[in-house]
Design an enzyme around this catalytic site. Structure first.
Site, PDB file in Angstrom:
ATOM      1  CD  GLU A 165      63.163  61.603  68.721  1.00 54.68           C
ATOM      2  OE1 GLU A 165      64.498  61.923  68.184  1.00 54.68           O
ATOM      3  OE2 GLU A 165      62.159  61.846  68.096  1.00 54.68           O
ATOM      4  CB  SER A 188      65.905  58.926  69.010  1.00 53.19           C
ATOM      5  OG  SER A 188      66.285  60.230  68.680  1.00 53.19           O
ATOM      6  CE1 TYR A 223      71.071  60.159  70.049  1.00 52.55           C
ATOM      7  CE2 TYR A 223      69.432  58.737  70.178  1.00 52.55           C
ATOM      8  CZ  TYR A 223      69.943  59.752  69.531  1.00 52.55           C
ATOM      9  OH  TYR A 223      68.939  60.498  68.429  1.00 52.55           O
ATOM     10  NE  ARG A 277      70.489  59.710  60.072  1.00 54.12           N
ATOM     11  CZ  ARG A 277      69.722  59.864  61.002  1.00 54.12           C
ATOM     12  NH1 ARG A 277      69.932  61.114  61.910  1.00 54.12           N
ATOM     13  NH2 ARG A 277      68.812  59.240  61.430  1.00 54.12           N
ATOM     14  CG  ASP A 305      68.413  56.839  58.476  1.00 55.85           C
ATOM     15  OD1 ASP A 305      69.506  57.500  58.486  1.00 55.85           O
ATOM     16  OD2 ASP A 305      67.587  57.252  59.529  1.00 55.85           O
ATOM     17  CD  GLU A 324      63.463  57.163  60.082  1.00 59.82           C
ATOM     18  OE1 GLU A 324      62.668  58.063  60.711  1.00 59.82           O
ATOM     19  OE2 GLU A 324      63.804  55.912  60.806  1.00 59.82           O
ATOM     20  CG  ASN A 348      66.000  60.921  60.392  1.00 62.03           C
ATOM     21  OD1 ASN A 348      65.260  60.666  61.526  1.00 62.03           O
ATOM     22  ND2 ASN A 348      66.583  60.106  59.721  1.00 62.03           N
ATOM     23  N   GLY A 399      70.185  64.629  64.201  1.00 65.80           N
ATOM     24  CA  GLY A 399      70.924  64.966  65.495  1.00 65.80           C
ATOM     25  C   GLY A 399      72.224  65.695  65.084  1.00 65.80           C
TER      26      GLY A 399
END
Length: 324
Positions: free
Chosen positions: A31, A161, A227, A266, A268, A281, A283, A287
């Site tokens: 990443e 990612s 992305y 964050r 999810d 999960e 994070n 990002g």
């Protein structure tokens, strides 16, 4: 439903010119390019607000006493291995440096999807049923398909990612996906696929940012959808029932807390057809790119990109105490 952050979470307590902020980016993981994009965006935004910013493209061995002696706080914008698994955090701890985000243990737990899911299960936080497979064992593959299939998600135990994310619904598909991950020398996390609505909740300090729904043309949210695609939609006016949204936010805050996360994360999740949230999960270093979700959620409550970065710095400094 958009709820403003409490003043204690939204306020900025870092005055320009009072701190030297090192933005650590790059790293050795797959990443790396995403990390460089995040780091450059953070450095530019903080610089535009008048802060003394020192961007640094770092790899293991680069975080030295000399590096941290020139900064008051390190803003970690490193994704993946070494950046999110507690590696760089432990190095900064050893040097006595102030840094943003979660500590080494919480970072390790969150990066290891199996360890975090086990913690969620222990604490009563809903998460999809799963197995861990290394490939080559036909009996275990069949057991996974029979007991948590037939629709499954296969991904590495520790990566981000949405790299190497596979959706499968046959034994052959499961075997192939697990083998691809095994060839990288990693076990595969095999989860029951939840057919529902994908949402994410950012946590800033001890408060939740607005819940955001992710809608993709493909029905999956992988690297391409994150992305590269212009067809991915990020929806705050999602129409979820108020009690469903409240439950999802409560679960997100609990997931952040039980892993020991701090400053920013964050979470999810999938919302099942019955309206129940299940955590995929957490994070710990979400990002900070043009496509990233936490900055979108911050903007929803009036926190510009730069002010959000500034607030993360302020949380780290508040924890560390006054600059000497």
């Amino acid at each position: 439903m958009t709820v403003p952050l409490p003043q204690t979470e939204a306020a900025t307590t870092v005055e320009p010119g009072t701190l030297t902020i090192g933005v650590l980016m790059g790293g050795p993981s797959r990443e790396r390019e995403v990390s460089l994009e995040s780091g450059r965006a953070v450095a530019e935004a903080l610089g535009q607000l008048g802060h003394d910013v020192r961007p640094a493209d770092v790899r293991p061995g680069d975080v030295t006493a000399e590096l941290v002696s020139d900064i008051d706080v390190a803003f970690i914008a490193l994704h993946g291995t070494w950046g999110e698994d507690g590696g760089v955090q432990q190095e900064l701890e050893t040097l006595g440096a102030c840094y943003t985000g979660s500590g080494p243990e919480a970072s390790r737990l969150a990066m290891d999807k199996v360890a975090s899911k086990e913690r969620f299960s222990d604490e009563g936080i809903p998460t999809p049923a799963f197995r861990v497979l290394m490939g080559g064992d036909e009996e275990m593959l069949e057991e996974a398909m029979a007991h948590i299939g037939p629709e499954l998600v296969v991904k590495p135990v520790a990566d981000g990612s949405s790299i190497d994310l596979y959706m499968v619904d046959t034994l052959r598909g499961l075997r192939d996906a697990v083998e691809k991950i095994r060839l990288r020398g990693e076990p595969a996390l095999v989860e029951r696929r939840i057919r529902g609505r994908e949402v994410t909740v950012g946590v800033l300090g001890s408060s939740a940012l607005p819940l955001l729904e992710i809608r993709t043309e493909s029905g999956r949210y992988g690297f391409k959808e994150k992305y590269l695609s212009d067809g991915t939609q990020y929806v705050f006016d999602h129409g979820l029932a108020a009690d469903v949204e409240e439950r999802a936010v409560t679960v997100a805050l609990a997931a952040h807390r039980v892993l020991g996360c701090r400053d920013l994360s964050r979470v999810d999740m999938m919302i099942t057809p019955d309206g129940e949230p299940e955590v995929l999960e957490v994070n710990t270093i979400p990002g900070f790119t043009s496509h990233s979700l936490v900055p979108k959620a911050g903007a929803r409550v009036g926190l510009s990109f730069g002010r959000l970065c500034e607030r993360v710095v302020a949380l780290a400094r508040e924890r560390a105490g006054p600059v000497q």
